[in-house]
Design a protein around this motif. Sequence first.
Motif, mmCIF file in Angstrom:
data_model
loop_
_atom_site.group_PDB
_atom_site.id
_atom_site.type_symbol
_atom_site.label_atom_id
_atom_site.label_comp_id
_atom_site.label_asym_id
_atom_site.label_seq_id
_atom_site.Cartn_x
_atom_site.Cartn_y
_atom_site.Cartn_z
ATOM 1 N N ILE A 101 0.839 -1.198 0.000
ATOM 2 C CA ILE A 101 0.000 0.000 0.000
ATOM 3 C C ILE A 101 0.876 1.251 0.000
ATOM 4 C CG2 ILE A 101 -1.825 1.239 1.216
ATOM 5 C CD1 ILE A 101 -2.385 -1.455 2.698
ATOM 6 N N VAL A 102 0.515 2.215 -0.820
ATOM 7 C CA VAL A 102 1.106 3.559 -0.766
ATOM 8 C C VAL A 102 0.018 4.498 -0.247
ATOM 9 C CG1 VAL A 102 2.045 5.488 -2.093
ATOM 10 C CG2 VAL A 102 2.750 3.151 -2.629
ATOM 11 N N THR A 103 0.336 5.267 0.779
ATOM 12 C CA THR A 103 -0.640 6.218 1.326
ATOM 13 C C THR A 103 -0.225 7.650 0.997
ATOM 14 O OG1 THR A 103 0.465 6.264 3.483
ATOM 15 C CG2 THR A 103 -1.320 4.678 3.200
ATOM 16 N N ILE A 104 -1.220 8.456 0.673
ATOM 17 C CA ILE A 104 -0.995 9.845 0.258
ATOM 18 C C ILE A 104 -1.786 10.767 1.175
ATOM 19 C CG2 ILE A 104 -1.067 11.484 -1.642
ATOM 20 C CD1 ILE A 104 0.664 9.038 -2.211
ATOM 21 N N GLY A 105 -1.098 11.611 1.927
ATOM 22 C CA GLY A 105 -1.745 12.541 2.850
ATOM 23 C C GLY A 105 -1.707 12.011 4.270
ATOM 24 N N LEU A 156 7.491 1.125 -7.015
ATOM 25 C CA LEU A 156 7.280 0.459 -5.725
ATOM 26 C C LEU A 156 6.347 -0.746 -5.842
ATOM 27 C CD1 LEU A 156 6.823 3.744 -3.704
ATOM 28 C CD2 LEU A 156 8.725 2.155 -3.422
ATOM 29 N N GLN A 157 5.765 -0.930 -7.012
ATOM 30 C CA GLN A 157 4.866 -2.047 -7.302
ATOM 31 C C GLN A 157 3.722 -2.159 -6.282
ATOM 32 O OE1 GLN A 157 7.767 -5.327 -7.433
ATOM 33 N NE2 GLN A 157 7.785 -5.168 -9.660
ATOM 34 N N PRO A 158 3.000 -1.058 -6.052
ATOM 35 C CA PRO A 158 1.886 -1.115 -5.093
ATOM 36 C C PRO A 158 0.696 -1.870 -5.671
ATOM 37 C CG PRO A 158 1.896 1.005 -6.184
ATOM 38 C CD PRO A 158 3.121 0.273 -6.677
ATOM 39 N N ASP A 159 -0.076 -2.489 -4.790
ATOM 40 C CA ASP A 159 -1.340 -3.074 -5.246
ATOM 41 C C ASP A 159 -2.528 -2.266 -4.741
ATOM 42 O OD1 ASP A 159 -1.282 -3.773 -2.581
ATOM 43 O OD2 ASP A 159 -1.143 -5.931 -2.935
ATOM 44 N N MET A 160 -2.258 -1.133 -4.097
ATOM 45 C CA MET A 160 -3.309 -0.187 -3.737
ATOM 46 C C MET A 160 -2.689 1.150 -3.327
ATOM 47 S SD MET A 160 -6.455 -0.443 -0.989
ATOM 48 C CE MET A 160 -7.261 -1.686 -1.999
ATOM 49 N N ILE A 161 -3.380 2.232 -3.702
ATOM 50 C CA ILE A 161 -3.012 3.577 -3.253
ATOM 51 C C ILE A 161 -4.228 4.151 -2.540
ATOM 52 C CG2 ILE A 161 -2.377 5.906 -3.980
ATOM 53 C CD1 ILE A 161 -1.089 4.530 -6.473
ATOM 54 N N ILE A 162 -4.031 4.609 -1.318
ATOM 55 C CA ILE A 162 -5.099 5.253 -0.557
ATOM 56 C C ILE A 162 -4.660 6.679 -0.259
ATOM 57 C CG2 ILE A 162 -6.458 5.252 1.567
ATOM 58 C CD1 ILE A 162 -6.317 2.278 1.636
ATOM 59 N N GLY A 163 -5.457 7.650 -0.691
ATOM 60 C CA GLY A 163 -5.063 9.040 -0.515
ATOM 61 C C GLY A 163 -6.220 9.921 -0.095
ATOM 62 N N ILE A 164 -5.883 11.112 0.345
ATOM 63 C CA ILE A 164 -6.914 12.092 0.675
ATOM 64 C C ILE A 164 -7.474 12.682 -0.621
ATOM 65 C CG2 ILE A 164 -5.872 12.629 2.904
ATOM 66 C CD1 ILE A 164 -4.762 15.191 1.654
ATOM 67 N N ALA A 165 -8.590 13.363 -0.508
ATOM 68 C CA ALA A 165 -9.297 13.869 -1.686
ATOM 69 C C ALA A 165 -8.443 14.823 -2.510
ATOM 70 C CB ALA A 165 -10.587 14.564 -1.256
ATOM 71 N N GLU A 166 -7.518 15.518 -1.859
ATOM 72 C CA GLU A 166 -6.722 16.532 -2.545
ATOM 73 C C GLU A 166 -5.503 15.962 -3.253
ATOM 74 O OE1 GLU A 166 -9.108 18.234 0.728
ATOM 75 O OE2 GLU A 166 -7.660 16.590 0.638
ATOM 76 N N SER A 167 -5.322 14.645 -3.241
ATOM 77 C CA SER A 167 -4.171 14.020 -3.895
ATOM 78 C C SER A 167 -4.186 14.310 -5.394
ATOM 79 C CB SER A 167 -4.183 12.507 -3.667
ATOM 80 O OG SER A 167 -4.197 12.194 -2.288
#
Length: 307
Positions: free
Chosen positions: A47-51, A100-111
């Motif tokens: 997972i890659v997280t944004i925010g 990074l070969q992520p299988d999901m990105i979870i971010g805030i609305a402003e990403s």
Amino acid sequence: MRLYVLVIAAVIGLIGLCFPAFAQDRSGENASAQAVQVAQAGQPRRIVTIGAPATEIVYALGAGNHVVAVDITSTWPQEVADLPKVGYMRTLAAEGIISLQPDMIIGIAESGPAEVLARLRDLGIPVVLLPSLNRIENLPKAIDVASNALGRSEDGNILRTSVENDIAAIHKLAANGAAKPDRENIVFLMSVGHGQPMSAGRDTTANEIIELVGAQNPMGDYEGFKPVSPEIVAANNADYVLVTSSTLDQLGGVAGLQANPLFGLHHAVAEGHVLSVSASTILGFGPRSAGEIRHIATQLHEFETGK
């Protein structure tokens, strides 16, 4: 010091030095449906997280051991300091994330930018944007979206219930404060490098925090964040000054604020009437934010009662 620089860089980017803090929520009503669709593929492992708020939610849901990278606004929990950084949440680059070969990105609305997120989706990488977290009322929904996407609905129910209880307690505090004939005035000031401090007007997380503890923001006549001159700082008649904990750390605590040639001009700082909140909460409300706001309310009560 490196952590402080990253936080300041992130906050400068967020506020654009003058622009209103509330960005349009691009996730809208599609967020929940998107999360359910993503969850059908099973629990993600990279997972890659944004925010900052998105990162804190993922960790609070127990999926932190699957986070492989974060953006530079994400500074909590402490273990994210050792993870690769994918840049600032609004100016992402697809190549670094893809590597990074992520299988999901979870971010805030402003990403964003939007075209980068679109490219990632075109490559088959699920991108889940949470509802805007510039309002604390959106936090339970954001937890639902994230927990559904992560396949952790039971953990999500527990976390959402806890957060909803905290929010209810905060609204009770706010109602009690609003009922007082003489509400306290709190101004938000933040150190930005060696330049003028920033203050917060309406439609900002800082303004909402001030209102949630039952106080008033004397800077509420303008929108967003903006720099304030030494003359404005000196003339401001707020009873308390709210700062980020990173500002406190960088300047050396309350004593450092009092000795600072800019912050020290404010009479509330000179009197030691200083309240603090994490920079993460200024970037958006996360699972820890309700507890922080309750702590600010407690600090305020102790000041007012002379404890």
